[in-house]
Design an enzyme around this catalytic site. Sequence first.
Site, PDB file in Angstrom:
ATOM      1  CG  ASP A  10      -6.100  12.607  -1.155  1.00  0.00           C
ATOM      2  OD1 ASP A  10      -5.974  12.800  -2.376  1.00  0.00           O
ATOM      3  OD2 ASP A  10      -6.310  11.480  -0.670  1.00  0.00           O
ATOM      4  CG  ASP A  12      -9.689   9.143  -5.393  1.00  0.00           C
ATOM      5  OD1 ASP A  12     -10.884   9.464  -5.318  1.00  0.00           O
ATOM      6  OD2 ASP A  12      -9.067   9.115  -6.466  1.00  0.00           O
ATOM      7  CE  LYS A 150      -2.823  14.846  -4.483  1.00  0.00           C
ATOM      8  NZ  LYS A 150      -3.640  14.209  -3.413  1.00  0.00           N
ATOM      9  CG  ASP A 173      -5.365   8.201   1.247  1.00  0.00           C
ATOM     10  OD1 ASP A 173      -5.185   9.172   0.487  1.00  0.00           O
ATOM     11  OD2 ASP A 173      -5.620   7.054   0.834  1.00  0.00           O
ATOM     12  CG  ASP A 177      -2.358  12.784  -0.041  1.00  0.00           C
ATOM     13  OD1 ASP A 177      -2.756  13.471  -1.006  1.00  0.00           O
ATOM     14  OD2 ASP A 177      -2.968  11.786   0.385  1.00  0.00           O
TER      15      ASP A 177
END
Lengths: 232, 232
Positions: A10, A12, A150, A173, A177
């Site tokens: 990931d 950000d 995702k 994070d 995710d």
Amino acid sequence: MNNNVVILLDLDGTLTLDRNTYSLDLEAISEIRNIQKLGVRVFIVTGNSYPVSRGLATYLGLDGVVAENGCVIYFDEEESLCKEIDSNLVLEFERKFNLKGSWQNRYRRYDFGFYPPDLKDDMISWANYRGLYLKTSGYALHLSYNDKGKEVGVNRLLSLLGVDRKNVIAIGDSLTDIDMMKLAAIKVAVSNADEELKAIANVVTKGSSGEGVKEYISSLANALHGSNKRTC
Amino acid sequence: MNNNVVILLDLDGTLTLDRNTYSLDLEAISEIRNIQKLGVRVFIVTGNSYPVSRGLATYLGLDGVVAENGCVIYFDEEESLCKEIDSNLVLEFERKFNLKGSWQNRYRRYDFGFYPPDLKDDMISWANYRGLYLKTSGYALHLSYNDKGKEVGVNRLLSLLGVDRKNVIAIGDSLTDIDMMKLAAIKVAVSNADEELKAIANVVTKGSSGEGVKEYISSLANALHGSNKRTC
């Protein structure tokens, strides 16, 4: 067999210095470049638009991207996987809930971002009534027709790579995710990750964000280096 | 008065590890972050599309960008400075000369990129007949209505910044950087730059590409640090 190891990363809050900045952790990127030399392939899996994601992957030297929260992938070539959202619908959502659209919305087709990133019940109702889904990454609200996030892009990428899931590592994070973690045997959460992500992770790093990425990849590189030596 | 010092930095071939790769030099970026802490503002001035350029500036932690070879700038907000090119004209040029359009062309409006990057006389005639201009960066051919290249965007950026030109430093590697150099008191060419650029430079670094950037910015940081101490 390192060329079968794939890291899904990931952006950000994960590859950045912290969860409240966009600045990338340069030491983590340096560690990524080291492990690529051992044959490990590294992909960014992000909610960013395709040009921003592919631009970053190109200039950082990564192997490809999953952009727009799973809706577009790039690995040798571009491939789209979701239904486009009509731009009038995007504007209606933005105005109705008094949100600010991401500057990247002009370059998006499947997954649009808005600020502030706070999910509210009436927004969810508005979206679901239209067959749309809403998620928050902590950085932005995301609106799309893709309810699997995702996972959609990662699933296609892994099939193109022909890699066994036991060799797939995902590092993240935030709540967004979780969908990518489903397809990874090794699920890594950075120390400052959302509690829900930590709860499903196999590994929680000591360091936060980029520091955690550096720590995990560096230890993996040492392990792979050791296993290489043994096969000599 | 360091907050009046501005560094204009080309991207491809300058902030990269070499002129034949897109991989950024991480040590040069680290040096940029150090000098920003002294109040120096650093901008990318590039032929890349706006989303790729702004995305990079955001994630690298830079102060803004001049994108599309001078046609769009970002400093707090976006501003466009050139005439748009009709997409049919872009396609006609691409087909007539059997070129490959840059993947970023979909995200461009004013300055379009094509490969291979070799300028030919019949292309120049075709462009000039239509009021268009052609340049090569060594990475790609660039087609636009803007005959002043990076100078247009840099001129507007410097006026927004209200900075004296004696405090402006430009660092580049190619012919397309000559236009930006015109507005900088200190013109820095990396060691592997085009000869024409070296000829007009005040400084030619010992190192090539990112190594040269790191070398120049590091020596500037030392000089500024010294001058800061003297004012205490």
